[in-house]
Scaffold this active site. Sequence first.
Site, PDB file in Angstrom:
ATOM      1  N   LYS A 128      -0.211   5.633   2.139  1.00  0.00           N
ATOM      2  CA  LYS A 128       1.164   6.132   2.360  1.00  0.00           C
ATOM      3  C   LYS A 128       1.904   5.323   3.419  1.00  0.00           C
ATOM      4  O   LYS A 128       3.050   4.915   3.222  1.00  0.00           O
ATOM      5  CB  LYS A 128       1.130   7.603   2.798  1.00  0.00           C
ATOM      6  CG  LYS A 128       0.590   8.565   1.775  1.00  0.00           C
ATOM      7  CD  LYS A 128       0.715  10.006   2.226  1.00  0.00           C
ATOM      8  CE  LYS A 128      -0.145  10.346   3.423  1.00  0.00           C
ATOM      9  NZ  LYS A 128      -1.583  10.295   3.156  1.00  0.00           N
ATOM     10  N   THR A 129       1.261   5.123   4.564  1.00  0.00           N
ATOM     11  CA  THR A 129       1.936   4.512   5.706  1.00  0.00           C
ATOM     12  C   THR A 129       2.369   3.076   5.410  1.00  0.00           C
ATOM     13  O   THR A 129       3.514   2.687   5.678  1.00  0.00           O
ATOM     14  CB  THR A 129       1.027   4.554   6.943  1.00  0.00           C
ATOM     15  OG1 THR A 129       0.674   5.912   7.213  1.00  0.00           O
ATOM     16  CG2 THR A 129       1.712   3.967   8.159  1.00  0.00           C
ATOM     17  N   GLU A 172       6.986   8.883   4.570  1.00  0.00           N
ATOM     18  CA  GLU A 172       5.732   9.311   3.956  1.00  0.00           C
ATOM     19  C   GLU A 172       5.589  10.819   4.133  1.00  0.00           C
ATOM     20  O   GLU A 172       6.131  11.401   5.072  1.00  0.00           O
ATOM     21  CB  GLU A 172       4.533   8.592   4.571  1.00  0.00           C
ATOM     22  CG  GLU A 172       4.198   8.963   5.997  1.00  0.00           C
ATOM     23  CD  GLU A 172       2.832   8.424   6.419  1.00  0.00           C
ATOM     24  OE1 GLU A 172       1.833   9.108   6.159  1.00  0.00           O
ATOM     25  OE2 GLU A 172       2.791   7.337   7.021  1.00  0.00           O
TER      26      GLU A 172
END
Length: 490
Positions: A128-129, A172
């Site tokens: 996600k990051t 995110e």
Amino acid sequence: MSNIINIKKIPKMKNINHIHLIGIGGSGMGGIAKILIKQGYKVSGSDLIYNFITKNLISLGINIYFKHEIKNITNNIDLIVKSNAIKNNNPELIIAKKLNITIISRLQMLAELMKFYYKITVTGTHGKTTTTAMIYEIYKLSGLDPTFINGGILKSSKEYAYLGSSKYFITEVDESDKSFLCLEPTINILTNIENEHLNFYKNNIKILKKTFLKFLKKIPFYGCIIICIDNINNYNLIKHNKLYIKKNIITYGFHKNADIQVYNYKQNGYKSQFYILEKKTYLSFKINLSIPGYHNALNATAAYAAAKFNGLNNKIILKSLKNFHGIIRRFDILGTIYPQKKIGYQYNIIIINDYGHHPTEIDMTINTARKVWPNRNLIMVFQPHRYSRTKNLLDYFIKILSKVDKLFLLKVYPAGENFIKNSDSKYLSKKINELGIIISKFIDLTDYYNVARYIFSKLEGNEILIFQGAGDINHLSSLFINKKFQNKKC
């Protein structure tokens, strides 16, 4: 529709002036705090740890208390935002309830911040990051000046949050509890679904998958779902529920059925390159990355898909991805040191800091390190994160951690959890040793200076030393790269 949004015309929350964030030092919470103060709210917060984020927030004029106490909560506070890590017995929460101050979750606050924007979210167990940061940099280079909140700090700009002037809001979103259902993104990227945070889902991955399905159903008809079908859970979710979702869906991955297929991946040292084929247009493009790993090829492809859906220029997308230098604590090369006996330059030790705390993430780190430095021994210092995760994934941890050449296990970082029998580092180390592939050493020490001295004494040179985990293990890696442990007396 114009890409510019007049921030001054976004209505402020009625009767809300002073907002207090409990657990303000976390990356998601810190990002929210930064956006709130930039929007003109009075912001305060509390946390137990002084870090880069709290230091940055203090410089912006935010008052932060480094202890959770009743006196931190005053009558002039209009709203409390709490981190998921904050327990119900937190003294600030208790007094806030007595004072009838409204209390909301981090994701509820995020939903309010995103209400008037074109929302691009990244969900999933892993990636996600990095994916969020890649999308942000593409949109920024395209001149779109997006608002952005991330779970990590960009290496290039040291940004973790930014209030932009365009309609785009990129962030995110984690699935650690079901509160992410309060969000209604326009575009959502789903990287993967794995056995993670299942304590919030009755330890049943089917419930987790159904929750993701509910989330994807919220995407508007003009929006888009971008999903990696290399992950079997993602693949089945889309295969069996297309009629239920009824949305624009773009699949990506190395999988032969992906709408945007990744192929011919090659790694040259720390850099990588690969091709993507857009099945719809039959166009193929080469993507160069300044970071390694198959997983980052997938992250970049997801970012590419999000940008292309909004019609961004192809050359700018590829240029931005090539210039992306990663996230702090994500396969983060800190530098090199020498062992106690210096033999020669070729025998130095490369120090890497990595946030991954799930076996799949650790496996990616190990495989990437092996590809970048095939002729070096791989030593890992791992700090398990949560007893519950160690318990639920014990066999998987044993299998993956046995892939390194030498393993040091630190005590579990509990993240507020109570001890669970046969779910601690000592037990994990014992089970790894019983497997008989490598020798695992459990370090039963609490002082990181002593831990650093012990590990340093075991290094021989020509090694990759990876500090792995999401807890406070980065303090240990910092001691190592700065050699501070050599100056402190026991």
